[in-house]
Design an enzyme around this catalytic site. Sequence first.
Site, PDB file in Angstrom:
ATOM      1  N   GLY A 113       0.849  -1.192   0.000  1.00  0.00           N
ATOM      2  CA  GLY A 113       0.000   0.000   0.000  1.00  0.00           C
ATOM      3  C   GLY A 113       0.876   1.229   0.000  1.00  0.00           C
ATOM      4  N   ALA A 162       0.058   4.525  -0.914  1.00  0.00           N
ATOM      5  CA  ALA A 162      -0.559   5.856  -0.964  1.00  0.00           C
ATOM      6  C   ALA A 162       0.226   6.750   0.009  1.00  0.00           C
ATOM      7  CB  ALA A 162      -2.040   5.759  -0.611  1.00  0.00           C
ATOM      8  N   ARG A 177      -1.276  -2.491  -5.111  1.00  0.00           N
ATOM      9  CA  ARG A 177      -2.205  -3.201  -6.011  1.00  0.00           C
ATOM     10  C   ARG A 177      -2.011  -2.757  -7.459  1.00  0.00           C
ATOM     11  NH1 ARG A 177      -8.506  -2.331  -5.022  1.00  0.00           N
ATOM     12  NH2 ARG A 177      -7.794  -0.189  -5.243  1.00  0.00           N
ATOM     13  N   VAL A 218      -3.072   0.140   3.753  1.00  0.00           N
ATOM     14  CA  VAL A 218      -4.094   0.328   2.713  1.00  0.00           C
ATOM     15  C   VAL A 218      -5.387   0.815   3.339  1.00  0.00           C
ATOM     16  CG1 VAL A 218      -3.074  -1.455   1.226  1.00  0.00           C
ATOM     17  CG2 VAL A 218      -4.970  -2.049   2.758  1.00  0.00           C
ATOM     18  N   ASN A 263      -5.857   2.366  10.024  1.00  0.00           N
ATOM     19  CA  ASN A 263      -6.739   2.734  11.138  1.00  0.00           C
ATOM     20  C   ASN A 263      -7.887   1.737  11.251  1.00  0.00           C
ATOM     21  OD1 ASN A 263      -5.810   4.879  12.582  1.00  0.00           O
ATOM     22  ND2 ASN A 263      -6.697   6.414  11.217  1.00  0.00           N
ATOM     23  N   SER A 319       0.244   6.771  14.445  1.00  0.00           N
ATOM     24  CA  SER A 319      -0.272   8.137  14.492  1.00  0.00           C
ATOM     25  C   SER A 319       0.772   9.136  14.016  1.00  0.00           C
ATOM     26  CB  SER A 319      -0.691   8.497  15.910  1.00  0.00           C
ATOM     27  OG  SER A 319      -1.066   9.855  15.957  1.00  0.00           O
ATOM     28  N   GLY A 344       0.072  11.127  11.008  1.00  0.00           N
ATOM     29  CA  GLY A 344      -0.203  11.511   9.627  1.00  0.00           C
ATOM     30  C   GLY A 344       1.016  11.290   8.739  1.00  0.00           C
ATOM     31  N   LYS A 394      -4.988   3.222  19.904  1.00  0.00           N
ATOM     32  CA  LYS A 394      -4.933   4.254  18.846  1.00  0.00           C
ATOM     33  C   LYS A 394      -6.294   4.938  18.705  1.00  0.00           C
ATOM     34  CE  LYS A 394      -3.591   6.606  15.162  1.00  0.00           C
ATOM     35  NZ  LYS A 394      -4.599   6.753  14.209  1.00  0.00           N
ATOM     36  N   HIS A 452      -6.647   7.341  21.463  1.00  0.00           N
ATOM     37  CA  HIS A 452      -5.795   8.498  21.108  1.00  0.00           C
ATOM     38  C   HIS A 452      -6.568   9.461  20.212  1.00  0.00           C
ATOM     39  CE1 HIS A 452      -3.372  10.468  18.020  1.00  0.00           C
ATOM     40  NE2 HIS A 452      -2.421  10.613  18.924  1.00  0.00           N
ATOM     41  N   ASN A 453      -7.206   8.913  19.194  1.00  0.00           N
ATOM     42  CA  ASN A 453      -7.958   9.770  18.264  1.00  0.00           C
ATOM     43  C   ASN A 453      -9.139  10.435  18.958  1.00  0.00           C
ATOM     44  OD1 ASN A 453      -6.152   8.590  16.494  1.00  0.00           O
ATOM     45  ND2 ASN A 453      -7.626   8.466  14.842  1.00  0.00           N
ATOM     46  N   GLU A 485      -7.876  13.239  20.823  1.00  0.00           N
ATOM     47  CA  GLU A 485      -7.528  14.273  19.829  1.00  0.00           C
ATOM     48  C   GLU A 485      -8.773  15.115  19.465  1.00  0.00           C
ATOM     49  OE1 GLU A 485      -5.361  12.588  16.448  1.00  0.00           O
ATOM     50  OE2 GLU A 485      -6.634  13.767  15.130  1.00  0.00           O
ATOM     51  N   LYS A 502     -13.459  11.311  10.215  1.00  0.00           N
ATOM     52  CA  LYS A 502     -13.264  10.031   9.527  1.00  0.00           C
ATOM     53  C   LYS A 502     -13.783   8.858  10.343  1.00  0.00           C
ATOM     54  CE  LYS A 502      -9.818  10.669   6.025  1.00  0.00           C
ATOM     55  NZ  LYS A 502      -8.481  10.324   5.556  1.00  0.00           N
ATOM     56  N   ARG A 516     -18.876  18.372  16.112  1.00  0.00           N
ATOM     57  CA  ARG A 516     -18.600  18.288  14.661  1.00  0.00           C
ATOM     58  C   ARG A 516     -19.890  17.940  13.909  1.00  0.00           C
ATOM     59  NH1 ARG A 516     -12.760  15.480  13.317  1.00  0.00           N
ATOM     60  NH2 ARG A 516     -11.585  16.338  15.073  1.00  0.00           N
TER      61      ARG A 516
HETATM   62  P1  NAP Z   1      -5.838   5.232   1.669  1.00  0.00           P
HETATM   63  O1  NAP Z   1      -6.266   6.335   0.775  1.00  0.00           O
HETATM   64  O2  NAP Z   1      -6.591   4.985   2.907  1.00  0.00           O
HETATM   65  O3  NAP Z   1      -5.789   3.878   0.806  1.00  0.00           O
HETATM   66  C1  NAP Z   1      -5.236   3.816  -0.471  1.00  0.00           C
HETATM   67  C2  NAP Z   1      -4.366   2.595  -0.622  1.00  0.00           C
HETATM   68  O4  NAP Z   1      -5.128   1.404  -0.366  1.00  0.00           O
HETATM   69  C3  NAP Z   1      -3.827   2.462  -2.034  1.00  0.00           C
HETATM   70  O5  NAP Z   1      -2.502   1.998  -1.955  1.00  0.00           O
HETATM   71  C4  NAP Z   1      -4.768   1.428  -2.645  1.00  0.00           C
HETATM   72  O6  NAP Z   1      -4.210   0.743  -3.725  1.00  0.00           O
HETATM   73  C5  NAP Z   1      -4.946   0.509  -1.450  1.00  0.00           C
HETATM   74  N1  NAP Z   1      -6.093  -0.386  -1.581  1.00  0.00           N
HETATM   75  C6  NAP Z   1      -7.399  -0.055  -1.459  1.00  0.00           C
HETATM   76  N2  NAP Z   1      -8.165  -1.157  -1.649  1.00  0.00           N
HETATM   77  C7  NAP Z   1      -7.320  -2.187  -1.882  1.00  0.00           C
HETATM   78  C8  NAP Z   1      -7.503  -3.573  -2.143  1.00  0.00           C
HETATM   79  N3  NAP Z   1      -8.728  -4.107  -2.199  1.00  0.00           N
HETATM   80  N4  NAP Z   1      -6.412  -4.329  -2.335  1.00  0.00           N
HETATM   81  C9  NAP Z   1      -5.187  -3.788  -2.286  1.00  0.00           C
HETATM   82  N5  NAP Z   1      -4.934  -2.489  -2.030  1.00  0.00           N
HETATM   83  C10 NAP Z   1      -6.004  -1.706  -1.836  1.00  0.00           C
HETATM   84  O7  NAP Z   1      -4.275   5.452   2.013  1.00  0.00           O
HETATM   85  P2  NAP Z   1      -3.572   6.321   3.147  1.00  0.00           P
HETATM   86  O8  NAP Z   1      -4.218   7.654   3.332  1.00  0.00           O
HETATM   87  O9  NAP Z   1      -2.117   6.259   2.847  1.00  0.00           O
HETATM   88  O10 NAP Z   1      -3.880   5.510   4.490  1.00  0.00           O
HETATM   89  C11 NAP Z   1      -3.471   4.154   4.648  1.00  0.00           C
HETATM   90  C12 NAP Z   1      -3.980   3.657   5.984  1.00  0.00           C
HETATM   91  O11 NAP Z   1      -3.394   4.436   7.034  1.00  0.00           O
HETATM   92  C13 NAP Z   1      -5.484   3.782   6.177  1.00  0.00           C
HETATM   93  O12 NAP Z   1      -5.947   2.688   6.919  1.00  0.00           O
HETATM   94  C14 NAP Z   1      -5.646   5.049   6.980  1.00  0.00           C
HETATM   95  O13 NAP Z   1      -6.824   5.060   7.737  1.00  0.00           O
HETATM   96  C15 NAP Z   1      -4.408   4.989   7.859  1.00  0.00           C
HETATM   97  N6  NAP Z   1      -3.951   6.273   8.379  1.00  0.00           N
HETATM   98  C16 NAP Z   1      -3.943   7.371   7.605  1.00  0.00           C
HETATM   99  C17 NAP Z   1      -3.496   8.580   8.117  1.00  0.00           C
HETATM  100  C18 NAP Z   1      -3.459   9.791   7.271  1.00  0.00           C
HETATM  101  O14 NAP Z   1      -3.106  10.866   7.815  1.00  0.00           O
HETATM  102  N7  NAP Z   1      -3.759   9.704   5.978  1.00  0.00           N
HETATM  103  C19 NAP Z   1      -3.016   8.645   9.424  1.00  0.00           C
HETATM  104  C20 NAP Z   1      -2.992   7.498  10.179  1.00  0.00           C
HETATM  105  C21 NAP Z   1      -3.457   6.318   9.644  1.00  0.00           C
HETATM  106  P3  NAP Z   1      -4.388   1.336  -5.245  1.00  0.00           P
HETATM  107  O15 NAP Z   1      -3.324   2.392  -5.374  1.00  0.00           O
HETATM  108  O16 NAP Z   1      -4.170   0.174  -6.118  1.00  0.00           O
HETATM  109  O17 NAP Z   1      -5.770   1.904  -5.328  1.00  0.00           O
END
Ligand code: NAP
Length: 482
Positions: A12, A14, A37, A77, A105, A131, A133, A185, A188-189, A192, A263, A290
């Site tokens: 994953g 992103a 993916r 992911v 999360n 945690s 971001g 966690k 924690h949120n 927050e 969220k 909120r």
């Molecule tokens: P995201 O937008 O939550 O997820 C996108 C990622 O998930 C992409 O790599 C996508 O792959 C993959 N994905 C989705 N469905 C899938 C599937 N069925 N099979 C395989 N891969 C799949 O990404 P993010 O913001 O980086 O967050 C990742 C995790 O960290 C989440 O659980 C989020 O809640 C947590 N988190 C986020 C933050 C933040 O600040 N953003 C902070 C703490 C925790 P594709 O590229 O192929 O679509």
Amino acid sequence: MTQPQANIGVVGLAVMGSNLARNLASREGNTVAIFNRSYEKTATLIEQHPEAGFIATSTYEEFAASLQKPRTAIIMVQAGRGTDAVIDALTQVFEPGDIIVDGGNALFTDTIRREAAVRSTGINFVGAGISGGEEGALNGPSIMPGGSAEAWQTLGPILRSIAAVAEGEPCVTHVGTDGAGHFVKMIHNGIEYADMQLIAEGYDLLRRVGGLEPAEIAEIFAEWNTGELESYLIEITAEVLRQVDATTGKPLVDVILDQAGAKGTGAWTVQSALDLGVPVSGIAEAVFARSLSSKPAQRLAARGLPAGSEEWSVTDRAAFVEDVRRALYASKIIAYSQGFDAIVAGAEQYSWDIKKGEIAKIWRAGCIIRAQFLNRITEAYAEDPELVALVTAPYFADAVGGALPAWRRVVSGAALAGIPTPTFASSLSYYDGLRADRLPAALVQGQRDFFGAHTYKRVDQEGTFHTLWSGDRSEISATDAH
Ligand code: NAP
């Protein structure tokens, strides 16, 4: 076939996954295998960061083959179905003894379910709350892993190497088994949410009652950040309030629509606390605040309703600002005290051996609620590991006690002036409820016994009682009544 060169893998790529992978790769001794993916994100990451020496893979088989045993992979992911899909795929290509870490999360009950299912294959599953971001993932997050002690042995050194560091100590600890990490966690949120809402209420009072402009309030927050309120959230609030909108030249806060998003982790905290019977009223009010903000039709319809309020004119502005600061600090202590109550109740319910002082320690850096104040929580639990409520620890009891006149002035003043302060007010009410000699709960018990024969206990006798309300109104012992 790809040689098994990587000691850790990330699935994953992103925002969170790519930054975490770069953080891992920057630590000595790590070689990081990456998989996403759709290959596009993988290609972009290796192109933009050749210095990381990533091992790029395009199938789950290739990913597994690139990892040294026991294989260790961190999934970052989309929570929910995405996580389940990746776990399914990895369990097909991993072997007993390997470790799958879900760094997303996830809801802790999902983690409990997944851990049991994956464990039945002989593979270790660790739900780890991460945690901080994007910035935290890259430079050092606060990490809250659950899972087995066996998995922690392999994982511990890797997670310690990438975690934030507070006063020389990495912000990671093995929280407890299965879903313990994601549970903590989640709390924690929740905290927050409360902390952010409290700061927002403080800002609103300074603006509407104190007559201060955002830039002036920014200076006040910056000043507060040098004292007992010192924290990341106070620091960034000053930055947000200083920001001027490039298009209009107005303070940016005045052009941002006043509807707060969420969220869902705050709601999870409240839902779990309701199940556990823990009053997390400050967190709940923050979540509801909120929700209320995001009801434009209702807000529009109610805009003309009478205020019935009184003018709150401040004669000594410096004293008013200090009152707001003290009210904020006292309410914040309540929010944390309630959050730790929820951790204690969760640990009891799910048989997790959670060290409360350690949790406060790992929140000191890398996460959104990082604050100096957390050291005081660690000290309180070190002095008394069985502390029944954080707010009763001498340091916090003194702090709240000292703030009380100011806190009451602020809450009552806001009520008279018609300014909403849901978290300030509910935290004060909670405090007064907790310290009360007698609560009207006695009357509630009477009502319950009246309409539902739910029985009650007496202050002067052992046993359970029921009153024959419509008959001769005499009281009988429920135990005798059977
Ligand atoms: P995201 O937008 O939550 O997820 C996108 C990622 O998930 C992409 O790599 C996508 O792959 C993959 N994905 C989705 N469905 C899938 C599937 N069925 N099979 C395989 N891969 C799949 O990404 P993010 O913001 O980086 O967050 C990742 C995790 O960290 C989440 O659980 C989020 O809640 C947590 N988190 C986020 C933050 C933040 O600040 N953003 C902070 C703490 C925790 P594709 O590229 O192929 O679509």
